[in-house]
Design an enzyme around this catalytic site. Structure first.
Site, PDB file in Angstrom:
ATOM      1  N   ASP A 219      41.055  39.552  -6.374  1.00  0.00           N
ATOM      2  CA  ASP A 219      42.283  40.033  -7.005  1.00  0.00           C
ATOM      3  C   ASP A 219      41.857  40.842  -8.235  1.00  0.00           C
ATOM      4  O   ASP A 219      41.506  42.015  -8.111  1.00  0.00           O
ATOM      5  CB  ASP A 219      43.111  38.780  -7.340  1.00  0.00           C
ATOM      6  CG  ASP A 219      44.521  39.069  -7.764  1.00  0.00           C
ATOM      7  OD1 ASP A 219      44.717  39.961  -8.592  1.00  0.00           O
ATOM      8  OD2 ASP A 219      45.450  38.387  -7.300  1.00  0.00           O
TER       9      ASP A 219
ATOM     10  N   GLU B  75      34.251  34.488   0.172  1.00  0.00           N
ATOM     11  CA  GLU B  75      35.419  34.298  -0.699  1.00  0.00           C
ATOM     12  C   GLU B  75      36.687  34.624   0.082  1.00  0.00           C
ATOM     13  O   GLU B  75      36.672  35.460   0.992  1.00  0.00           O
ATOM     14  CB  GLU B  75      35.238  35.227  -1.917  1.00  0.00           C
ATOM     15  CG  GLU B  75      36.357  35.297  -2.898  1.00  0.00           C
ATOM     16  CD  GLU B  75      36.640  33.982  -3.629  1.00  0.00           C
ATOM     17  OE1 GLU B  75      36.978  33.008  -2.944  1.00  0.00           O
ATOM     18  OE2 GLU B  75      36.562  33.959  -4.869  1.00  0.00           O
ATOM     19  N   ASP B  76      37.778  33.974  -0.274  1.00  0.00           N
ATOM     20  CA  ASP B  76      39.039  34.268   0.422  1.00  0.00           C
ATOM     21  C   ASP B  76      39.689  35.554  -0.078  1.00  0.00           C
ATOM     22  O   ASP B  76      40.138  36.371   0.712  1.00  0.00           O
ATOM     23  CB  ASP B  76      40.024  33.079   0.302  1.00  0.00           C
ATOM     24  CG  ASP B  76      40.264  32.664  -1.140  1.00  0.00           C
ATOM     25  OD1 ASP B  76      39.349  32.824  -1.961  1.00  0.00           O
ATOM     26  OD2 ASP B  76      41.362  32.176  -1.446  1.00  0.00           O
TER      27      ASP B  76
ATOM     28  N   ARG C 277      48.128  25.908   1.539  1.00  0.00           N
ATOM     29  CA  ARG C 277      46.793  26.306   1.996  1.00  0.00           C
ATOM     30  C   ARG C 277      46.636  26.088   3.498  1.00  0.00           C
ATOM     31  O   ARG C 277      45.852  26.748   4.157  1.00  0.00           O
ATOM     32  CB  ARG C 277      45.712  25.477   1.289  1.00  0.00           C
ATOM     33  CG  ARG C 277      45.604  25.735  -0.201  1.00  0.00           C
ATOM     34  CD  ARG C 277      44.362  25.036  -0.743  1.00  0.00           C
ATOM     35  NE  ARG C 277      44.359  24.917  -2.182  1.00  0.00           N
ATOM     36  CZ  ARG C 277      43.870  25.824  -3.028  1.00  0.00           C
ATOM     37  NH1 ARG C 277      43.363  26.941  -2.579  1.00  0.00           N
ATOM     38  NH2 ARG C 277      43.895  25.617  -4.319  1.00  0.00           N
TER      39      ARG C 277
ATOM     40  N   ARG D 181      38.532  26.456  -4.044  1.00  0.00           N
ATOM     41  CA  ARG D 181      38.938  25.852  -2.797  1.00  0.00           C
ATOM     42  C   ARG D 181      39.402  26.867  -1.755  1.00  0.00           C
ATOM     43  O   ARG D 181      39.406  26.597  -0.567  1.00  0.00           O
ATOM     44  CB  ARG D 181      40.085  24.866  -3.096  1.00  0.00           C
ATOM     45  CG  ARG D 181      39.615  23.718  -3.982  1.00  0.00           C
ATOM     46  CD  ARG D 181      40.690  22.678  -4.218  1.00  0.00           C
ATOM     47  NE  ARG D 181      41.632  23.145  -5.240  1.00  0.00           N
ATOM     48  CZ  ARG D 181      42.367  22.287  -5.975  1.00  0.00           C
ATOM     49  NH1 ARG D 181      42.263  20.988  -5.810  1.00  0.00           N
ATOM     50  NH2 ARG D 181      43.204  22.719  -6.884  1.00  0.00           N
ATOM     51  N   GLY D 182      39.870  28.015  -2.243  1.00  0.00           N
ATOM     52  CA  GLY D 182      40.561  28.970  -1.370  1.00  0.00           C
ATOM     53  C   GLY D 182      39.832  29.370  -0.108  1.00  0.00           C
ATOM     54  O   GLY D 182      40.447  29.619   0.932  1.00  0.00           O
TER      55      GLY D 182
ATOM     56  N   GLY E 106      39.131  40.406  -9.729  1.00  0.00           N
ATOM     57  CA  GLY E 106      37.672  40.536  -9.622  1.00  0.00           C
ATOM     58  C   GLY E 106      36.937  39.672 -10.644  1.00  0.00           C
ATOM     59  O   GLY E 106      35.711  39.561 -10.616  1.00  0.00           O
TER      60      GLY E 106
ATOM     61  N   ASP F 265      46.707  29.456  -1.903  1.00  0.00           N
ATOM     62  CA  ASP F 265      47.761  28.544  -2.367  1.00  0.00           C
ATOM     63  C   ASP F 265      48.729  29.149  -3.359  1.00  0.00           C
ATOM     64  O   ASP F 265      48.465  30.178  -3.986  1.00  0.00           O
ATOM     65  CB  ASP F 265      47.099  27.352  -3.056  1.00  0.00           C
ATOM     66  CG  ASP F 265      46.516  27.760  -4.415  1.00  0.00           C
ATOM     67  OD1 ASP F 265      45.748  28.748  -4.464  1.00  0.00           O
ATOM     68  OD2 ASP F 265      46.836  27.113  -5.428  1.00  0.00           O
TER      69      ASP F 265
ATOM     70  N   LEU G  40      34.772  36.643  -9.001  1.00  0.00           N
ATOM     71  CA  LEU G  40      33.539  37.044  -8.307  1.00  0.00           C
ATOM     72  C   LEU G  40      32.541  37.693  -9.247  1.00  0.00           C
ATOM     73  O   LEU G  40      31.331  37.512  -9.095  1.00  0.00           O
ATOM     74  CB  LEU G  40      33.871  38.016  -7.173  1.00  0.00           C
ATOM     75  CG  LEU G  40      34.019  37.379  -5.802  1.00  0.00           C
ATOM     76  CD1 LEU G  40      34.309  38.442  -4.758  1.00  0.00           C
ATOM     77  CD2 LEU G  40      32.750  36.611  -5.407  1.00  0.00           C
TER      78      LEU G  40
HETATM   79  C1  PRP Z   1      41.573  32.262  -6.393  1.00  0.00           C
HETATM   80  C2  PRP Z   1      40.793  32.773  -5.174  1.00  0.00           C
HETATM   81  C3  PRP Z   1      39.623  33.491  -5.792  1.00  0.00           C
HETATM   82  C4  PRP Z   1      40.187  34.010  -7.122  1.00  0.00           C
HETATM   83  C5  PRP Z   1      40.474  35.481  -7.014  1.00  0.00           C
HETATM   84  O1  PRP Z   1      40.996  31.062  -6.837  1.00  0.00           O
HETATM   85  O2  PRP Z   1      40.404  31.744  -4.317  1.00  0.00           O
HETATM   86  O3  PRP Z   1      38.521  32.647  -6.023  1.00  0.00           O
HETATM   87  O4  PRP Z   1      41.406  33.280  -7.356  1.00  0.00           O
HETATM   88  O5  PRP Z   1      41.111  35.959  -8.155  1.00  0.00           O
HETATM   89  P1  PRP Z   1      40.460  36.960  -9.203  1.00  0.00           P
HETATM   90  O6  PRP Z   1      39.803  38.070  -8.416  1.00  0.00           O
HETATM   91  O7  PRP Z   1      41.671  37.462  -9.986  1.00  0.00           O
HETATM   92  O8  PRP Z   1      39.523  36.217 -10.080  1.00  0.00           O
HETATM   93  P2  PRP Z   1      41.755  30.020  -7.805  1.00  0.00           P
HETATM   94  O9  PRP Z   1      41.322  30.213  -9.211  1.00  0.00           O
HETATM   95  O10 PRP Z   1      43.230  30.094  -7.551  1.00  0.00           O
HETATM   96  O11 PRP Z   1      41.173  28.638  -7.288  1.00  0.00           O
HETATM   97  P3  PRP Z   1      41.263  28.048  -5.789  1.00  0.00           P
HETATM   98  O12 PRP Z   1      40.340  28.872  -4.931  1.00  0.00           O
HETATM   99  O13 PRP Z   1      40.800  26.650  -5.957  1.00  0.00           O
HETATM  100  O14 PRP Z   1      42.698  28.178  -5.346  1.00  0.00           O
END
Ligand code: PRP
Length: 173
Positions: A99, A95-96, A161, A40-41, A101, A155, A104
């Site tokens: 972190d 992507e938002d 959000r 959703r981010g 990775g 979030d 992705l």
């Molecule tokens: C968050 C964000 C990315 C991911 C990044 O999604 O939107 O998709 O984490 O983190 P990473 O690089 O450590 O994998 P989340 O799982 O919180 O879901 P959301 O987008 O629905 O909030």
């Protein structure tokens, strides 16, 4: 629980989104893009940037998650997959935040197996200090330090959000 004053203001965000959109429009001149928002981010960043990209496009979404409050579970769940067939298309993942990775990297490998003509990644925020797996990022909005941030789509426990700016979130102060 506290939210800091803006870490990135509405104006800083808008300016950077405009620059990224201009760069993407230039790079894809003469082509058509399939823009894929990662929910959703990314919903706000996605809506902002696609309206500024001057290239014909289709859009689609992937709804995935891995975080439980502030920590990644390490397991990526696909809630809704793409509706489009991406074979031979120029796909731009939007992507938002990147972190660890893990998200992705998982999505990228999954989509590459469907043989797109190309696959590029545009991430608004890059939290490099937390990276656990390298993912090639083609467009990055801002590199940020290892702080938990919320707003502009991001979030804490599915809240904040809708903040129009990006702020640092602290659980206990
Ligand atoms: C968050 C964000 C990315 C991911 C990044 O999604 O939107 O998709 O984490 O983190 P990473 O690089 O450590 O994998 P989340 O799982 O919180 O879901 P959301 O987008 O629905 O909030």
């Amino acid at each position: 629980m506290i939210i800091s004053k803006p870490f990135l203001t509405v104006e800083q965000i808008q300016n950077r989104v405009r620059e990224l959109a201009a760069e993407i429009s230039e790079d894809y001149k003469g082509k058509e893009i399939l823009s894929v928002g990662i929910l959703r981010g990314a919903f706000i960043f996605f809506a902002d940037i696609v309206r500024l990209i001057q290239v014909p496009m289709e859009i689609d979404f992937l709804n995935v998650s891995s975080y439980m409050k502030t920590e990644t579970s390490g397991e990526i769940k696909i809630h809704t997959d793409l509706r489009e067939d991406i074979k031979d298309k120029d796909v731009l993942l939007i992507e938002d935040i990147v972190d660890t990775g893990l998200t992705l990297n998982y999505i990228r490998n999954r989509l590459l197996s469907r043989q797109p003509a190309s696959l590029k990644i545009c991430a608004f925020l890059d939290k490099k200090p937390r990276r656990r797996v390298e993912v090639p990022l083609d467009y990055i909005g801002f590199e940020i330090p290892d702080e938990y941030i919320v707003g502009y789509g991001l979030d804490y426990d599915n809240k904040f959000r809708n903040l129009p700016y990006i702020a640092i979130f602290k659980k206990n102060i």
